[in-house]
Design an enzyme around this catalytic site. Structure first.
Site, PDB file in Angstrom:
ATOM      1  CG  ASP A  55      -1.343  -1.278   1.698  1.00 50.26           C
ATOM      2  OD1 ASP A  55      -2.109  -2.159   0.542  1.00 50.26           O
ATOM      3  OD2 ASP A  55      -1.785  -1.548   2.647  1.00 50.26           O
ATOM      4  CD  GLU A 225      -8.534  -3.414  -1.939  1.00 51.49           C
ATOM      5  OE1 GLU A 225      -8.628  -3.475  -0.734  1.00 51.49           O
ATOM      6  OE2 GLU A 225      -7.337  -4.201  -2.357  1.00 51.49           O
TER       7      GLU A 225
END
Length: 359
Positions: A55, A225
């Site tokens: 991420d 997402e």
């Protein structure tokens, strides 16, 4: 050629190298140095840039690259003057919280500079151990802090992750995140009255309905997402990650704002296919959860993302610590449409971002 090499090994990933090369050695035909000027070679780097990164959120500020990523029990920043320094730069803790309900399983922090301060948006265990969105505020303009806790964002109570800020041309702020609300994991949007307050109800913006958004978990794992804003001229895009992170088919899709009410999903159009996906030829699997950063001279836009590099000949994805940071330069067509291209080959020399001197 004189090169400085920094080695690192990501979890379950073969060691890779980031290389900064200075100048090519002279090689006159007669074997002697005739005093000719040495040919200069631009410094290079190799993907993966840093191991153990999931991420990634990267930005460039005052001559430094800053990198943050999921560190689980804290929020960290890595800082370096060159991409070549990110592999070994120390991860500095800028926030850690022992308060129940907001200090565990911290995921996907993002740093946004708004109204003269830094705001850090992150996901952590909230009420009932369900992930919620929280925000920190800096005391000044230094991204290293110090920070204070500002607020929990009023997203829906059932699993809210990967929040980001969308700034429209009229400077109005919107918050976009991923969550569940009586359906699959999807993207939601709400307007903001300030960087820590939502002033509208959540609106379902994008659901994983296409086949390329539903890979994983053996058969199907529908997911949208990791939304990230991308601006090109007068065009506004939201890039997002689709399918389960455990699959090599985890990929990037894209929404474009077409005009009208930003909170109306009909004002947005989705690409019918991924804009950035696995490259078996280049040993890049499950590329996703990206961010964008500019080169040091501001002339280029780059895509930072995590991916898995198979070391055993078997393509796979991952939701764990074996993911690595990779970066690739973005291009745009004559109309301002983003061109992501193909993920660059693993362990291949690449030209550094414009203005990066490799030191």
């Amino acid at each position: 050629m004189k090169c400085i090499s920094t080695f690192f090994a990501g979890l379950a990933v073969a060691a890779s190298t980031v290389v900064a090369c200075s100048a090519a050695e002279p090689s006159p035909a007669d074997g002697t140095d005739d005093g000719a000027a040495i040919t200069q070679r631009a410094p290079t780097f190799r993907n993966p840039v840093r191991g153990g990164v999931a991420d990634p959120w990267m930005f460039q500020r005052d001559g430094y690259y800053y990198l943050t990523y999921t560190a689980v029990d804290r929020i960290i920043l890595v800082r370096a003057k060159s991409v070549t320094g990110l592999a070994s730069a120390q991860a500095v803790t800028v926030w850690q919280d022992s308060t129940p309900g907001r200090g565990k399983n911290i995921w996907a922090p993002e740093f946004h500079f708004l109204n003269g301060r830094w705001y850090v948006y992150y996901t952590a265990d909230g009420e009932g151990a369900v992930h919620q969105m929280f925000v920190l505020e800096s005391q000044g303009s230094d991204p290293m802090g110090p920070y204070s806790f500002k607020s929990r964002l009023a997203t829906q109570n059932d699993f809210s992750i990967d929040g980001t800020v969308l700034k429209m041309p009229n400077q109005k702020l919107y918050f976009v995140w991923s969550g569940h609300l009586r359906g699959p994991q999807s993207l939601f949007i709400a307007s903001m009255s300030n960087p820590w307050t939502l002033d509208s109800a959540p609106v379902l913006l994008s659901s994983p309905t296409a086949g390329w958004e539903r890979h994983g978990n053996g058969r199907e794992h529908p997911v949208n997402e990791g939304p990230e804003a991308l601006y090109s001229g007068n065009r506004t895009f939201l890039v997002f990650s689709a399918s389960g992170c455990e699959t090599p088919d985890y990929a990037l899709g894209m929404l474009e704002y077409k005009g009208g009410n930003v909170l109306d999903p009909r004002s947005w159009s989705k690409t019918p296919w991924p804009v950035f996906a696995r490259s078996d030829a280049n040993w890049v699997f499950g590329p996703g959860h990206n961010s964008f950063f500019t080169s040091p001279d501001g002339k280029e836009l780059w895509n930072a993302y995590h991916a898995v590099t198979s070391s055993d000949g078997r393509p796979y994805g991952s939701c764990g610590g074996d993911r690595t940071l990779r970066i690739d330069k973005m291009n745009f067509d004559a109309n301002g449409s983003p061109i992501f291209g193909v993920a660059s080959a693993t362990w291949t020399d690449l030209k550094l971002p414009s203005g990066d001197r490799g030191r």
